[in-house]
Design a protein around this motif. Structure first.
Motif, PDB file in Angstrom:
ATOM      1  N   ARG A   1      49.089  47.700  38.578  1.00 14.89           N
ATOM      2  CA  ARG A   1      48.465  48.380  39.715  1.00 14.89           C
ATOM      3  C   ARG A   1      49.461  49.345  40.335  1.00 14.89           C
ATOM      4  O   ARG A   1      50.579  48.961  40.674  1.00 14.89           O
ATOM      5  CB  ARG A   1      47.997  47.384  40.770  1.00 14.89           C
ATOM      6  CG  ARG A   1      47.496  48.054  42.055  1.00 14.89           C
ATOM      7  CD  ARG A   1      47.016  47.076  43.104  1.00 14.89           C
ATOM      8  NE  ARG A   1      45.719  46.492  42.761  1.00 14.89           N
ATOM      9  CZ  ARG A   1      44.951  45.837  43.638  1.00 14.89           C
ATOM     10  NH1 ARG A   1      45.353  45.673  44.897  1.00 14.89           N
ATOM     11  NH2 ARG A   1      43.793  45.341  43.249  1.00 14.89           N
TER      12      ARG A   1
ATOM     13  N   GLU B   1      45.274  49.979  36.920  1.00 13.28           N
ATOM     14  CA  GLU B   1      44.565  50.164  38.185  1.00 13.28           C
ATOM     15  C   GLU B   1      45.295  51.216  39.007  1.00 13.28           C
ATOM     16  O   GLU B   1      46.494  51.076  39.279  1.00 13.28           O
ATOM     17  CB  GLU B   1      44.503  48.857  38.984  1.00 13.28           C
ATOM     18  CG  GLU B   1      43.697  47.760  38.342  1.00 13.28           C
ATOM     19  CD  GLU B   1      43.646  46.505  39.203  1.00 13.28           C
ATOM     20  OE1 GLU B   1      42.851  45.603  38.884  1.00 13.28           O
ATOM     21  OE2 GLU B   1      44.398  46.421  40.208  1.00 13.28           O
TER      22      GLU B   1
ATOM     23  N   SER C   1      35.767  52.421  40.386  1.00 20.12           N
ATOM     24  CA  SER C   1      35.527  51.131  39.759  1.00 20.12           C
ATOM     25  C   SER C   1      34.974  50.174  40.817  1.00 20.12           C
ATOM     26  O   SER C   1      35.650  49.893  41.811  1.00 20.12           O
ATOM     27  CB  SER C   1      36.834  50.570  39.182  1.00 20.12           C
ATOM     28  OG  SER C   1      36.717  49.196  38.914  1.00 20.12           O
TER      29      SER C   1
ATOM     30  N   LEU D   1      37.188  47.008  41.386  1.00 20.86           N
ATOM     31  CA  LEU D   1      38.409  47.265  42.131  1.00 20.86           C
ATOM     32  C   LEU D   1      38.091  47.595  43.587  1.00 20.86           C
ATOM     33  O   LEU D   1      38.792  47.151  44.508  1.00 20.86           O
ATOM     34  CB  LEU D   1      39.197  48.413  41.480  1.00 20.86           C
ATOM     35  CG  LEU D   1      40.539  48.776  42.106  1.00 20.86           C
ATOM     36  CD1 LEU D   1      41.468  47.567  42.177  1.00 20.86           C
ATOM     37  CD2 LEU D   1      41.194  49.917  41.322  1.00 20.86           C
TER      38      LEU D   1
ATOM     39  N   CYS E   1      40.241  53.055  32.464  1.00 20.36           N
ATOM     40  CA  CYS E   1      41.035  52.339  33.453  1.00 20.36           C
ATOM     41  C   CYS E   1      40.246  52.242  34.758  1.00 20.36           C
ATOM     42  O   CYS E   1      39.172  52.826  34.888  1.00 20.36           O
ATOM     43  CB  CYS E   1      42.369  53.044  33.696  1.00 20.36           C
ATOM     44  SG  CYS E   1      43.530  52.891  32.311  1.00 20.36           S
ATOM     45  N   HIS E   2      40.780  51.513  35.721  1.00 25.24           N
ATOM     46  CA  HIS E   2      40.113  51.324  37.005  1.00 25.24           C
ATOM     47  C   HIS E   2      40.767  52.212  38.056  1.00 25.24           C
ATOM     48  O   HIS E   2      41.991  52.357  38.088  1.00 25.24           O
ATOM     49  CB  HIS E   2      40.196  49.860  37.430  1.00 25.24           C
ATOM     50  CG  HIS E   2      39.563  48.914  36.459  1.00 25.24           C
ATOM     51  ND1 HIS E   2      38.202  48.771  36.337  1.00 25.24           N
ATOM     52  CD2 HIS E   2      40.110  48.074  35.542  1.00 25.24           C
ATOM     53  CE1 HIS E   2      37.925  47.885  35.401  1.00 25.24           C
ATOM     54  NE2 HIS E   2      39.067  47.449  34.890  1.00 25.24           N
TER      55      HIS E   2
END
Length: 407
Positions: free
Chosen positions: A195, A258, A302, A305, A366-367
């Motif tokens: 992250r 993230e 996302s 997320l 990806c987020h």
């Protein structure tokens, strides 16, 4: 009555043996469908335009393709340079994906040698072309018998699905960059923080002042790894959608999964200086999103997320608003009518990075998410700036404290 089919049609180059079947298909489709949309003169024009002679000529030049199901020809399309024409599907088989199958094939042929696909749109197919991403480029008219006029549009599609695996330059560049730093990229991807917070301006400075991270990597900026959580880190976010999309590419190539943008935004109707916005996605008013294949009006974050960020806010007792916002390339040119348009759509704030970040993240599977602090609000001469105001500083520290605590 429409015929359902269980086997899948195939697209083949047409030959003279099936020319009569293609002619009959085209003529029948025009006679059954076009009278709903056109005058008698226009229908007659189309029937003459697609004569058996013209179809045979195009077949002899290798331009015609047919959708074949068993022994039946159920659809057809023609390619001439960068143009598609004579796309027809038998009425019995319409609405079953045959037109999509034909167009996928024809477009694939064209874009090998051309940068766009062009066509003249019939009224009956207008919705189909629009949903495939075609845009009107020109309006034309053709004179018919009895002083009637056929009006039609010239349409073009310039964006097509992109395979991310074909665009691996970020991985190659980051690998080389890491080699120059004496780091193996494959090893880095295993230990790089999953992250990453991309922090704007004074948000970044405030985080640095907390002394909660250690400068560890130089990729996509100076990446600080959290002292209490090696799976999280932060970096100063680049400005504007192209900048942050490029930065995101580097961070994802390094191993981030993230990406959370923490930025400042201009308030819109109903928001005040210091308000915290968690976005569900950006109304896209940028150029970069379409380059990543995001052609809708909204580039979503996302959900997983974003939900997680909301839970973190709730646990820390932080007030926030959740909804969509507006990302624009025109930082100082936000016209009154565009402001009204996005306010009517429900945009809670406006900023310049979100759509770029979310598009790049979607492209790389990806987020991505975004949190925005309203730092200014208004338009024209009626513009309120929050810099130096206690309420803005309080919101900045509240958000940064939450991130620092999460680690």
């Amino acid at each position: 009555m429409k015929q359902e089919h269980t086997s899948k049609p195939i697209i083949v180059p047409a030959n003279a043996d099936i020319a009569s079947k293609i002619y009959e298909l085209v003529q029948r489709t025009i006679k059954e469908i076009y009278p709903k949309y056109y005058t008698e003169e226009a229908v007659e024009f189309f029937l003459e335009l697609h004569s058996e002679e013209s179809i045979l000529k195009d077949i002899s030049e290798g331009k015609v393709y047919a959708a074949v199901l068993g022994d039946n020809v159920i659809g057809t399309g023609t390619v001439s340079g960068d143009h598609v024409s004579r796309v027809f599907v038998l009425p019995d088989f319409q609405g079953q994906g045959i037109g999509t199958l034909i167009m996928d094939h024809l477009e694939g042929k064209i874009i090998k040698d051309h940068g766009a696909v062009w066509l003249d749109s019939s009224l009956s197919a207008g919705k189909f072309w629009f949903e495939r991403g075609y845009a009107v480029k020109e309006y034309r008219e053709h004179k018919l018998k009895n002083n009637k006029v056929l009006a039609y549009t010239v349409m073009c599609r310039e964006n097509f699905p992109i395979d991310p695996n074909e665009y691996n330059a970020p991985m190659q560049l980051v690998r080389r960059e890491m080699e120059l730093q004496g780091i193996n990229l494959d090893t880095l991807r295993e230990i790089f923080p999953k992250r990453i917070y991309l922090l704007a301006d004074s948000l970044y400075d405030t985080m640095l002042a907390k002394n909660v991270g250690t400068l560890t990597y130089h990729v996509g900026g100076e990446v600080y790894v959290m002292n209490d959580n090696s799976q999280a880190g932060f970096v100063k976010g680049e400005m504007c959608s192209p900048g942050i999309a490029t930065q995101a590419e580097d961070l994802m190539a390094a191993g981030a999964r993230e990406l959370i943008h923490i930025g400042f935004a201009g308030g819109r109707a109903g928001t005040r200086i210091g308000d915290v916005i968690i976005t569900d996605g950006a109304f896209n008013d940028t150029a970069v999103a379409s380059l990543y294949g995001c052609n809708g009006e909204i580039v979503e974050t996302s959900k997983e997320l974003t939900d997680s960020l909301c839970r973190e806010m709730d646990l820390n007792g932080i007030s926030y608003r959740r909804g969509h916002h507006w990302t624009t390339d025109g930082g100082y040119v936000e016209t009154s009518w565009r402001i009204r348009y996005f306010e009517e759509k429900g945009a809670l704030c406006v900023e310049m990075e979100g759509a770029g970040l979310f598009s790049a993240a979607k492209f790389r599977s990806c987020h991505a998410a975004g949190i925005y602090v309203v730092s200014d609000s208004g338009e024209g001469e009626d513009w309120e700036l929050g810099w130096g105001e206690k309420i803005l500083e309080t919101s900045i520290n509240t958000v940064i404290d939450m991130i620092a605590k999460k680690g």
